[in-house]
Design an enzyme around this catalytic site. Structure first.
Site, PDB file in Angstrom:
ATOM      1  CG  ASP A  59       3.487  -0.257  34.472  1.00 45.58           C
ATOM      2  OD1 ASP A  59       4.377  -0.006  33.635  1.00 45.58           O
ATOM      3  OD2 ASP A  59       2.523   0.495  34.702  1.00 45.58           O
ATOM      4  CB  SER A 118      -4.806   2.558  31.784  1.00 46.08           C
ATOM      5  OG  SER A 118      -4.811   2.078  33.106  1.00 46.08           O
ATOM      6  NE  ARG A 125      -6.024  -1.233  42.724  1.00 46.75           N
ATOM      7  CZ  ARG A 125      -6.307  -1.860  41.605  1.00 46.75           C
ATOM      8  NH1 ARG A 125      -7.152  -2.874  41.619  1.00 46.75           N
ATOM      9  NH2 ARG A 125      -5.767  -1.504  40.462  1.00 46.75           N
ATOM     10  CG  ASP A 130      -5.332   1.922  42.178  1.00 43.85           C
ATOM     11  OD1 ASP A 130      -6.337   2.061  42.895  1.00 43.85           O
ATOM     12  OD2 ASP A 130      -5.392   1.617  40.973  1.00 43.85           O
TER      13      ASP A 130
HETATM   14  N1  ARG Z   1     -10.041   6.403  39.255  1.00 46.12           N
HETATM   15  C1  ARG Z   1     -10.421   5.104  39.700  1.00 46.12           C
HETATM   16  C2  ARG Z   1     -10.057   4.888  41.145  1.00 46.12           C
HETATM   17  O1  ARG Z   1      -9.205   5.563  41.616  1.00 46.12           O
HETATM   18  C3  ARG Z   1      -9.940   4.022  38.809  1.00 46.12           C
HETATM   19  C4  ARG Z   1      -8.472   3.840  38.611  1.00 46.12           C
HETATM   20  C5  ARG Z   1      -8.364   2.700  37.670  1.00 46.12           C
HETATM   21  N2  ARG Z   1      -7.083   2.328  37.218  1.00 46.12           N
HETATM   22  C6  ARG Z   1      -6.842   2.013  35.923  1.00 46.12           C
HETATM   23  N3  ARG Z   1      -5.719   1.460  35.656  1.00 46.12           N
HETATM   24  N4  ARG Z   1      -7.690   2.264  34.981  1.00 46.12           N
HETATM   25  O2  ARG Z   1     -10.611   4.083  41.826  1.00 46.12           O
END
Ligand code: ARG
Length: 398
Positions: free
Chosen positions: A14, A173, A94, A123
């Site tokens: 991406d 992912s 983040r 995110d």
């Molecule tokens: N659900 C988790 C969070 O919001 C992890 C998100 C992870 N992203 C990924 N690309 N696997 O913190």
């Protein structure tokens, strides 16, 4: 010169597509920023890729130490577990990545910043609230939310731009850093399907773990881990070591039905051997050194802390206020905790501290007891007074 856009670049498909895309659709030059928060990544090739894709500049920032000291340490002190289970590695990274992007944007006089999050996840919320909190004049670009491209179309788009990109090897992912590893997608999207062994990297399956238990001792000072088995380690090494040891015993897997900020329920799989071991040890030590009332209030406030961090509100003043309360409680969280690792479990089997509130002479049932048991009788009469009275007066007993 064209306007500048600072992109939070991961090296994934991406954000790779985004480099030529931002140039083409927004007419901006892209500075790609790679923030190292301890992810297992071949940074050389990520930098190389960004350059090939046309980034006018590629900046790599080593933020590991800051991540540990300013984010993970706070999470340890707060026993940070979203919905009681997820140590929030992704969530914690983040705001730090956002702050680095903003820093670069300000230094380079860029007018925009960009991230590669979809419109379905947490995110995007974390990045955008953080970026706006730090600098509300920056324009935020989120192409993945707009372009509606499938993975195949993304690969084709890059091929048209003359860049051949190998498709990601994993069908999942994945987002990893020093604190935890998040795994989503593929067959995990069916909450009934057991996560396959390939989803895990940091922890062994029980069939491959040692047949004898291993004991580790974690030493804490003011609520943060400083020693492993009596040896003083820098926090990054300590976390890495505990991760390896606990993972080798198959501890640290999480399979969770999670509530995202945007209202979607999702099935999330995580690995966090060190985070779970350290938080478990820390929680146990707190029970030795904090008062009952401190513990009760802290528990309530920890739920709010985790919710704020998960929900993208790292820069909410309440988070800082809670940290001030937590820091005060942590002044007394010194001591050692012994953890037994065996066949997928991490069990606290011992704890000690010079600040321990446990008084063996009071607690013991032996003849050495220093507790005056005759005091209990009057206490019980007062303690139960209103309950007993209500049952005397009312015809229907409670
Ligand atoms: N659900 C988790 C969070 O919001 C992890 C998100 C992870 N992203 C990924 N690309 N696997 O913190």
């Amino acid at each position: 010169m064209d306007e500048l856009c600072v992109l939070a670049y991961s090296g994934g498909l991406d954000t790779s597509v985004m480099i030529p895309w931002i140039k083409e659709k927004y007419g901006m030059d892209v500075i790609a920023v790679i923030v190292d928060v301890g992810q297992k990544e071949d940074f050389e090739s990520v930098i190389d890729k960004a350059e090939k894709l046309g980034a006018v500049e590629v900046v790599k920032i080593d933020a590991k130490e800051e991540f540990v000291k300013d984010y993970i340490f706070k999470a340890i002190k707060a026993n940070g577990l979203y919905e009681g289970v997820y140590p929030m590695g992704t969530s914690l990274s983040r705001p730090l990545i956002a702050s680095k992007i903003v820093e670069v944007a300000e230094k380079k006089n860029a007018s925009a910043v960009a991230h590669g999050c979809t419109g379905k996840g947490n995110d995007q919320v974390r990045f955008e609230v953080s970026i706006r909190s730090l600098n509300s004049s920056l324009r935020i670009i989120a192409p993945v939310r707009e372009w509606g491209l499938s993975r195949d179309e993304e690969v084709k788009y890059l091929e048209k731009k003359g860049v051949k990109i190998e498709r990601e090897k994993s069908r999942f992912s994945i987002d990893d850093n020093l604190w935890s590893r998040s795994v989503e997608g593929g067959e995990l999207e069916d909450p009934w399907v057991e996560p396959p062994e390939e989803a895990f990297v940091w922890s062994k399956p029980i069939s491959k773990t040692p047949d004898t238990p291993e004991y580790i001792t974690i030493g804490f000072e003011k609520g943060v881990p400083v020693e492993l088995n009596g040896e003083r380690l820098n926090p990054m090494d300590l976390i890495t070591r505990v991760n390896e040891i606990a993972g080798s015993h198959g501890f640290g897997r999480i399979d969770h039905m999670e509530d995202r900020v945007v209202g979607i329920k999702s099935r999330e799989v995580y690995e966090a051997p060190a985070a779970l071991t350290i938080i478990r040890a820390h929680q146990d030590l707190e029970k030795l050194v904090l008062t009952r009332l401190e513990l009760e209030e802290k528990k309530r406030i920890e739920t709010t802390w985790a919710w704020l961090v998960y929900s993208g509100l790292w820069f909410e003043p309440l988070r800082k206020a809670i940290d001030a309360f937590i820091d005060y409680t942590q002044l007394n969280v010194d001591g050692e905790v012994r953890v037994k690792l065996f066949k997928g479990e991490a069990m606290v089997v011992g704890r000690r501290s010079l600040k321990s509130l446990y008084d063996e002479k009071r607690a013991t049932y032996s003849s050495l007891s220093k507790f005056d048991q005759s005091l209990a009788e009057g206490f019980i009469q007062l303690w139960g007074l209103s309950t007993v009275r209500a049952n005397e007066v009312r015809s229907v007993k409670s």
